[in-house]
Design a protein around this motif. Structure first.
Motif, PDB file in Angstrom:
ATOM      1  N   UNK A 100       0.829  -1.208   0.000  1.00 19.71           N
ATOM      2  CA  UNK A 100       0.000   0.000   0.000  1.00 19.71           C
ATOM      3  C   UNK A 100       0.866   1.261   0.000  1.00 19.71           C
ATOM      4  N   UNK A 101       1.954   1.224   0.746  1.00 17.57           N
ATOM      5  CA  UNK A 101       2.858   2.379   0.773  1.00 17.57           C
ATOM      6  C   UNK A 101       3.463   2.616  -0.611  1.00 17.57           C
ATOM      7  N   UNK A 102       3.865   1.538  -1.276  1.00 22.67           N
ATOM      8  CA  UNK A 102       4.423   1.671  -2.626  1.00 22.67           C
ATOM      9  C   UNK A 102       3.384   2.204  -3.599  1.00 22.67           C
ATOM     10  N   UNK A 103       2.143   1.750  -3.456  1.00 22.08           N
ATOM     11  CA  UNK A 103       1.065   2.257  -4.311  1.00 22.08           C
ATOM     12  C   UNK A 103       0.811   3.739  -4.044  1.00 22.08           C
ATOM     13  N   UNK A 104       0.834   4.120  -2.796  1.00 21.54           N
ATOM     14  CA  UNK A 104       0.583   5.524  -2.456  1.00 21.54           C
ATOM     15  C   UNK A 104       1.671   6.424  -3.020  1.00 21.54           C
ATOM     16  N   UNK A 105       2.926   5.975  -2.933  1.00 24.20           N
ATOM     17  CA  UNK A 105       4.021   6.790  -3.468  1.00 24.20           C
ATOM     18  C   UNK A 105       3.932   6.926  -4.986  1.00 24.20           C
ATOM     19  N   UNK A 106       3.432   5.882  -5.634  1.00 22.84           N
ATOM     20  CA  UNK A 106       3.366   5.905  -7.094  1.00 22.84           C
ATOM     21  C   UNK A 106       2.143   6.653  -7.605  1.00 22.84           C
ATOM     22  N   UNK A 107       1.008   6.494  -6.910  1.00 20.59           N
ATOM     23  CA  UNK A 107      -0.268   7.050  -7.401  1.00 20.59           C
ATOM     24  C   UNK A 107      -0.783   8.194  -6.535  1.00 20.59           C
ATOM     25  N   UNK A 108       0.084   8.909  -5.838  1.00 15.29           N
ATOM     26  CA  UNK A 108      -0.382   9.979  -4.962  1.00 15.29           C
ATOM     27  C   UNK A 108      -1.050  11.113  -5.730  1.00 15.29           C
ATOM     28  N   UNK A 109      -0.780  11.209  -7.014  1.00 16.02           N
ATOM     29  CA  UNK A 109      -1.439  12.246  -7.819  1.00 16.02           C
ATOM     30  C   UNK A 109      -2.737  11.787  -8.437  1.00 16.02           C
ATOM     31  N   UNK A 110      -3.115  10.535  -8.218  1.00 16.76           N
ATOM     32  CA  UNK A 110      -4.338   9.994  -8.808  1.00 16.76           C
ATOM     33  C   UNK A 110      -5.107   9.226  -7.731  1.00 16.76           C
ATOM     34  N   UNK A 111      -5.848   9.925  -6.866  1.00 16.29           N
ATOM     35  CA  UNK A 111      -6.545   9.284  -5.736  1.00 16.29           C
ATOM     36  C   UNK A 111      -7.522   8.196  -6.172  1.00 16.29           C
ATOM     37  N   UNK A 112      -8.218   8.418  -7.287  1.00 20.42           N
ATOM     38  CA  UNK A 112      -9.212   7.446  -7.735  1.00 20.42           C
ATOM     39  C   UNK A 112      -8.554   6.109  -8.082  1.00 20.42           C
ATOM     40  N   UNK A 113      -7.474   6.174  -8.849  1.00 21.56           N
ATOM     41  CA  UNK A 113      -6.776   4.937  -9.210  1.00 21.56           C
ATOM     42  C   UNK A 113      -6.112   4.317  -7.991  1.00 21.56           C
TER      43      UNK A 113
END
Length: 289
Positions: A100-113
């Motif tokens: 989840x942390x890795x996903x947040x760092x990668x997609x922090x500019x796209x909350x929906x995705x």
């Protein structure tokens, strides 16, 4: 390829490090598994999981065959070491945080995705955790079943009292499963010892109801078919009253209050008797004189 699949493929080493570092003491259980074994399990699972996740998100698909087999091995080894099913499940669930942390760092500019990927990846790991729990519980049930069978065998010992006489002292409640073991043990002992008399002692049986009585009657009937006379001993006053009250017919079965009484009759049937050493010596002297 989804963001989750990309992250697993490109950040496998960092996720591995974060996973090991973030494990709580309750998940790590250093008292049951050393760090070297734990690291090996974590590394192998993450490798297999990453390969399978690139192909499918269905844990029952062919892509997850290796993952499922590895989780079965993990569940078996951890149950043998003393882990609970919950501890085993947390081994998988603890992977959520680094993912989840890795996903947040990668997609922090796209909350929906980000929400979508967290949901799908979390659901996948939940299913793998539940698969691990089911497997662990299955192994535990097999262990319990095996132990119950062993206890049944230990709780039905057939004792050779004399040449031609065997006794089966029963302790505890009789049910269908235990009765089958009782019958098999008694019949096997009759054949192996070539006994003419068998005694079933129910002194240690707390209660005798209609079902228990039926089980005993079947066992005695089977012993008679093997050519052995069968007695039922240990009939206490309370059990006798219960048998009469229930209307159970034991007229064709020889019963005794004590095992010693049944043993005395068994000796007479075989033409044997027990005398004291003094009496035997006295009789011998009289004959000599």
């Amino acid at each position: 390829m989804s963001a989750f699949q990309q992250i697993l493929r490109s950040n496998e080493d960092s996720i591995l490090t974060s996973w090991l570092k973030g494990m709580s003491s309750s998940t790590r259980r250093s008292d049951l598994i050393d760090d070297a074994d734990l690291k090996q399990q974590v590394k192998e699972f993450l490798r297999l999981f990453t390969e399978a996740a690139q192909i499918s998100s269905d844990i029952q698909s062919a892509a997850y065959v290796s993952v499922r087999e590895f989780l079965k091995q993990i569940a078996k080894s951890r149950m043998d070491r003393g882990f609970s099913p919950a501890d085993t499940a947390m081994f998988i669930l603890s992977l959520k945080e680094p993912v989840f942390v890795a996903l947040k760092d990668t997609l922090k500019g796209n909350p929906s995705e980000l929400v979508t990927e967290i949901w799908s990846s979390g659901d996948l790991l939940d299913k793998l955790a539940m698969l691990t729990v089911d497997t662990a519980i299955g192994f535990r049930e097999q262990t319990i079943s095996r132990q119950q069978e062993e206890m049944l065998e230990l709780s039905t010992p057939v004792v050779k009292l004399w040449d031609g006489i065997v006794a089966l002292p029963l302790i505890g409640t009789l049910d269908s499963a235990r009765t089958q073991v009782v019958m098999e043990s008694l019949l096997t002992a009759i054949v192996e010892t070539n006994s003419q008399v068998a005694i079933i002692d129910i002194t240690g049986v707390p209660t005798v109801d209609t079902l228990v009585a039926q089980h005993l009657i079947k066992t005695i009937t089977a012993a008679r078919l093997m050519g052995a006379e069968c007695f039922l001993s240990g009939i206490r006053p309370a059990i006798a009253q219960t048998i009469v009250h229930l209307g159970i017919d034991l007229a064709d079965i020889q019963t005794k209050a004590k095992l010693s009484d049944a043993f005395s009759i068994a000796l007479r049937i075989l033409g044997k008797s027990v005398v004291s050493a003094r009496t035997a010596q006295a009789s011998s002297k009289i004959k000599e004189e």
